[in-house]
Design a protein around this motif. Sequence first.
Motif, short mmCIF file in Angstrom:
data_model
loop_
_atom_site.label_atom_id
_atom_site.label_comp_id
_atom_site.label_asym_id
_atom_site.label_seq_id
_atom_site.Cartn_x
_atom_site.Cartn_y
_atom_site.Cartn_z
N LEU A 132 0.83 -1.19 0.00
CA LEU A 132 0.00 0.00 0.00
C LEU A 132 0.87 1.25 0.00
O LEU A 132 2.01 1.23 0.47
N GLU A 133 0.31 2.33 -0.52
CA GLU A 133 0.99 3.62 -0.44
C GLU A 133 1.01 4.09 1.00
O GLU A 133 0.08 3.82 1.77
N TYR A 134 2.06 4.79 1.37
CA TYR A 134 2.28 5.18 2.76
C TYR A 134 1.08 5.96 3.33
O TYR A 134 0.59 6.91 2.71
N GLY A 135 0.64 5.54 4.51
CA GLY A 135 -0.42 6.24 5.22
C GLY A 135 -1.82 5.88 4.80
O GLY A 135 -2.78 6.37 5.38
N ARG A 136 -1.98 4.98 3.79
CA ARG A 136 -3.32 4.61 3.33
C ARG A 136 -3.70 3.23 3.87
O ARG A 136 -2.85 2.37 4.09
N THR A 137 -5.00 3.02 4.06
CA THR A 137 -5.53 1.74 4.49
C THR A 137 -6.26 1.09 3.31
O THR A 137 -6.58 1.77 2.32
N PRO A 138 -6.56 -0.20 3.39
CA PRO A 138 -7.30 -0.84 2.29
C PRO A 138 -8.62 -0.14 1.97
O PRO A 138 -9.00 -0.03 0.79
N GLU A 139 -9.31 0.34 3.00
CA GLU A 139 -10.60 0.99 2.78
C GLU A 139 -10.47 2.26 1.94
O GLU A 139 -11.42 2.67 1.26
N ASP A 140 -9.30 2.88 1.98
CA ASP A 140 -9.08 4.10 1.21
C ASP A 140 -9.11 3.85 -0.30
O ASP A 140 -9.21 4.79 -1.09
N TYR A 141 -9.01 2.58 -0.69
CA TYR A 141 -8.90 2.23 -2.11
C TYR A 141 -10.20 1.71 -2.72
O TYR A 141 -10.20 1.27 -3.87
N VAL A 142 -11.28 1.73 -1.96
CA VAL A 142 -12.53 1.12 -2.46
C VAL A 142 -12.97 1.76 -3.78
O VAL A 142 -13.29 1.07 -4.76
N ASP A 143 -12.98 3.08 -3.85
CA ASP A 143 -13.39 3.75 -5.09
C ASP A 143 -12.38 3.51 -6.21
O ASP A 143 -12.75 3.33 -7.38
N ASP A 144 -11.08 3.50 -5.85
CA ASP A 144 -10.05 3.22 -6.84
C ASP A 144 -10.25 1.83 -7.45
O ASP A 144 -10.11 1.64 -8.66
N ALA A 145 -10.58 0.86 -6.59
CA ALA A 145 -10.73 -0.51 -7.05
C ALA A 145 -11.86 -0.63 -8.07
O ALA A 145 -11.75 -1.37 -9.05
N ILE A 146 -12.94 0.11 -7.86
CA ILE A 146 -14.05 0.09 -8.82
C ILE A 146 -13.60 0.66 -10.16
O ILE A 146 -13.91 0.12 -11.23
N ASP A 147 -12.81 1.73 -10.12
CA ASP A 147 -12.27 2.33 -11.34
C ASP A 147 -11.36 1.35 -12.07
O ASP A 147 -11.46 1.17 -13.29
N TRP A 148 -10.48 0.68 -11.33
CA TRP A 148 -9.56 -0.28 -11.96
C TRP A 148 -10.33 -1.42 -12.62
O TRP A 148 -9.99 -1.86 -13.71
#
Length: 283
Positions: A132-148
């Motif tokens: 993960l990128e520094y300071g981020r949690t998995p939950e921070d990526y939920v919207d990113d994951a939909i985009d990917w």
Amino acid sequence: MSLNKVGLSGLIDQYDALFCDVWGVLHNGVAGHKTAIAALREAKAMGKAVVLVTNAPRPSREIAAEITNLGVTADIYDAIVTSGDATRDLIRPFEGQTLYRLGPDSDSALFDGIDVHFGSLEEAKAIMCTDLEYGRTPEDYVDDAIDWRERGLPFICANPDKVVEVGDELIYCGGALADVYEQAGGEVRLAGKPYAPIYQRATRLAAEKLGTDPAPKRTLAIGDSVRTDATGAAQMGYDFLFISGSIHAQEFGDVENPDPEMITNLVKQSAANTVGFAPRLYW
């Protein structure tokens, strides 16, 4: 029947090869675990093939240098295989193409000798995640994951671990983000534990010491994660020794005197043939 606490000396005669996890078993990211280091030294002196099998997303040569500084020296093992080593085979099909990269610059050696480029999502043919990128949690990526997912990008994860112990703290790893992407309906590709490629490499390395591939039933996997170590052992047909005092420690009561029944109930979910447990690996 509940599992029993056991040292490596009580098991060693049954095995030709040990496939031992690193982070959480031999060290905690800050200091080496002296009893674990001593146990592997004894096993190696007996002629057993000792292969360190880790989900670190970097090549084995870098891990060897890193763990030496923590007291895990080359005299206690025969070889190291990392998730990074195995993941390189997943990256090679993208040579000459662009990947979207997630993870620290310190993981750059993973790509040595592989002709891939890193760029924007618009250019990318896949997501390449070491952590993960520094300071981020998995939950921070939920919207990113939909985009990917909507872009149809496969997600190559070099570290299947969900968390790792750093001193007394648990830190999220790439596997936690892989879970987020899979839950979003995306395609995830992994080669580290619990998947076969990393164990196939470990078997080849053990054979260099033994002169032949170790039989699965003569192989003992040692690890602290039910999700990766125990499940991998079950899938490969290895016996399993569970190290309870690491990432699962708070689930079992007293760290040094954990509840055997609670350990048994957790580990049996993996279907591994678990031969015992120890808060820390010891001889």
